[in-house]
Design a protein around this motif. Structure first.
Motif, PDB file in Angstrom:
ATOM      1  N   THR A 130       0.758  -1.113   0.014  1.00  0.00           N
ATOM      2  CA  THR A 130       0.082  -0.261   0.088  1.00  0.00           C
ATOM      3  C   THR A 130       0.938   1.127   0.014  1.00  0.00           C
ATOM      4  O   THR A 130       0.596   2.324  -0.544  1.00  0.00           O
ATOM      5  CB  THR A 130      -0.770   0.026   1.248  1.00  0.00           C
ATOM      6  N   HIS A 131       2.013   1.196   0.493  1.00  0.00           N
ATOM      7  CA  HIS A 131       3.138   2.179   0.850  1.00  0.00           C
ATOM      8  C   HIS A 131       4.181   1.550   1.337  1.00  0.00           C
ATOM      9  O   HIS A 131       4.210   0.291   1.517  1.00  0.00           O
ATOM     10  CB  HIS A 131       2.464   3.273   1.347  1.00  0.00           C
ATOM     11  N   LEU A 132       5.397   2.354   1.661  1.00  0.00           N
ATOM     12  CA  LEU A 132       6.734   1.655   1.577  1.00  0.00           C
ATOM     13  C   LEU A 132       7.050   2.066   3.005  1.00  0.00           C
ATOM     14  O   LEU A 132       8.593   2.036   3.427  1.00  0.00           O
ATOM     15  CB  LEU A 132       7.781   1.924   0.697  1.00  0.00           C
ATOM     16  N   PHE A 139       8.282   1.478   6.934  1.00  0.00           N
ATOM     17  CA  PHE A 139       8.897   0.257   7.231  1.00  0.00           C
ATOM     18  C   PHE A 139       8.066  -1.010   7.707  1.00  0.00           C
ATOM     19  O   PHE A 139       8.476  -1.855   7.424  1.00  0.00           O
ATOM     20  CB  PHE A 139       9.966   0.464   8.443  1.00  0.00           C
ATOM     21  N   ASP A 140       6.802  -0.481   8.436  1.00  0.00           N
ATOM     22  CA  ASP A 140       6.053  -1.725   9.112  1.00  0.00           C
ATOM     23  C   ASP A 140       5.120  -2.306   8.018  1.00  0.00           C
ATOM     24  O   ASP A 140       4.223  -2.977   8.191  1.00  0.00           O
ATOM     25  CB  ASP A 140       5.273  -1.038  10.091  1.00  0.00           C
ATOM     26  N   HIS A 141       5.541  -1.850   6.756  1.00  0.00           N
ATOM     27  CA  HIS A 141       4.523  -2.498   5.579  1.00  0.00           C
ATOM     28  C   HIS A 141       5.354  -3.289   4.677  1.00  0.00           C
ATOM     29  O   HIS A 141       4.681  -3.892   3.627  1.00  0.00           O
ATOM     30  CB  HIS A 141       3.581  -0.987   4.826  1.00  0.00           C
ATOM     31  N   CYS A 142       6.642  -2.599   4.455  1.00  0.00           N
ATOM     32  CA  CYS A 142       7.616  -3.561   3.658  1.00  0.00           C
ATOM     33  C   CYS A 142       8.738  -4.413   4.236  1.00  0.00           C
ATOM     34  O   CYS A 142       9.480  -4.855   3.537  1.00  0.00           O
ATOM     35  CB  CYS A 142       8.164  -2.412   2.597  1.00  0.00           C
ATOM     36  N   GLY A 190      -4.467  -0.029   3.958  1.00  0.00           N
ATOM     37  CA  GLY A 190      -3.272   0.297   4.550  1.00  0.00           C
ATOM     38  C   GLY A 190      -3.437   1.345   5.512  1.00  0.00           C
ATOM     39  O   GLY A 190      -4.093   1.279   6.520  1.00  0.00           O
ATOM     40  N   ASP A 191      -2.628   2.498   5.472  1.00  0.00           N
ATOM     41  CA  ASP A 191      -2.764   3.478   6.510  1.00  0.00           C
ATOM     42  C   ASP A 191      -3.544   4.776   5.922  1.00  0.00           C
ATOM     43  O   ASP A 191      -3.358   5.822   6.653  1.00  0.00           O
ATOM     44  CB  ASP A 191      -1.280   3.807   6.904  1.00  0.00           C
ATOM     45  N   THR A 192      -4.143   4.715   4.708  1.00  0.00           N
ATOM     46  CA  THR A 192      -4.942   5.711   4.400  1.00  0.00           C
ATOM     47  C   THR A 192      -5.716   6.162   5.524  1.00  0.00           C
ATOM     48  O   THR A 192      -6.338   7.398   5.577  1.00  0.00           O
ATOM     49  CB  THR A 192      -5.848   5.094   3.080  1.00  0.00           C
ATOM     50  N   SER A 208      -4.510  -1.490   8.337  1.00  0.00           N
ATOM     51  CA  SER A 208      -3.209  -1.989   8.840  1.00  0.00           C
ATOM     52  C   SER A 208      -3.154  -2.297  10.198  1.00  0.00           C
ATOM     53  O   SER A 208      -2.430  -2.947  10.629  1.00  0.00           O
ATOM     54  CB  SER A 208      -1.954  -1.348   7.998  1.00  0.00           C
ATOM     55  N   HIS A 209      -3.544  -1.195  10.748  1.00  0.00           N
ATOM     56  CA  HIS A 209      -3.461  -0.950  12.188  1.00  0.00           C
ATOM     57  C   HIS A 209      -4.586  -0.973  13.108  1.00  0.00           C
ATOM     58  O   HIS A 209      -4.916  -0.639  14.275  1.00  0.00           O
ATOM     59  CB  HIS A 209      -2.649  -0.036  12.621  1.00  0.00           C
ATOM     60  N   GLN A 210      -5.598  -1.597  12.559  1.00  0.00           N
ATOM     61  CA  GLN A 210      -6.734  -2.082  13.373  1.00  0.00           C
ATOM     62  C   GLN A 210      -7.267  -3.302  13.367  1.00  0.00           C
ATOM     63  O   GLN A 210      -7.380  -4.050  12.179  1.00  0.00           O
ATOM     64  CB  GLN A 210      -8.275  -1.041  13.095  1.00  0.00           C
TER      65      GLN A 210
HETATM   66 ZN   LIG Z   1       1.648   1.682   9.183  1.00  0.00          ZN
END
Ligand SMILES: [Zn+2]
Length: 206
Positions: free
Chosen positions: A75-77, A79-82, A165-167, A196-198
């Motif tokens: 979704t984006h880069l 650190f916690d996503h890639c 993602g984190d949108t 991503s965080h829920q």
């Molecule tokens: Zn994140």
């Protein structure tokens, strides 16, 4: 969770950012035409993010056959996503070109060696705008959290499912959308939005 037409989305808990009390999830899409992993979490700690106190349950230590993943989406880069991208050497990784450029060129954007792991070949597929990944599954740019962020939109009979993602980091952000990406998600009239965080997805008020 089974959505329709044999497509399922499964959230996978890959760690926590204990310093800010947020879980980290990645999402697995099982589609008749292939298996898609959305984001890869992280697999190790790093001094640059020590203040976030990452706790790890990496994909490599879970009951998931990594070789069964046909394609990866970032979704984006951040650190916690890639941070698990290195587990998928040779697997195509779909990311917006803007995001890849920013991650490679801007300082303090992410942990750059997790984007381009030394000695590994990250098979990035840079995407410019909307892109159909599989029938009924498309990538859509959703600027806001980062300017190169994208979401995954899965068409179902009950309205689209979105992997955001984190949108939106917190569900309440979608109740009162502020960014272009958040407004875009609401305009899609989704039945369900994974973040991503829920732990639980956002659903529209009835
Ligand atoms: Zn994140």
């Amino acid at each position: 969770m089974i959505h329709s037409a044999g497509i399922t989305v499964t959230p996978v808990h890959v760690g926590d950012l204990a310093g800010v009390d947020l879980p980290i999830y990645v999402h697995l899409i099982d589609h008749p035409a292939g298996r898609v992993l959305v984001d890869t979490g992280l697999t190790e700690r790093h001094p640059a993010v020590a203040d976030l106190d990452p706790q790890l349950h990496p994909l490599s230590e879970q009951d998931l056959d990594l070789a069964s993943v046909d394609m990866v989406v970032n979704t984006h880069l951040h650190f916690d996503h890639c941070g698990g991208n290195h587990l998928f050497s040779g697997t195509p990784i779909y990311v917006q070109r803007q995001e890849l450029d920013d991650a490679r060129q801007q300082d303090d954007y992410t942990i750059r060696e997790w984007v381009d792991p030394p000695g590994a070949t990250a098979a990035y597929v840079p995407v410019d705008g909307e892109f159909t990944l599989l029938p009924g599954v498309r990538l859509v740019p959703a600027p806001g959290h980062t300017r190169g962020s994208q979401i995954v939109v899965i068409e179902t009979d009950h309205g689209p499912i979105v992997i955001a993602g984190d949108t939106a980091v917190f569900a309440g952000e979608l109740d009162d959308p502020q960014t272009e990406g958040q407004r875009l998600i609401r305009a899609l009239e989704p039945g369900l939005v994974w973040m991503s965080h829920q732990r639980e997805p956002w659903r529209p008020a009835r």
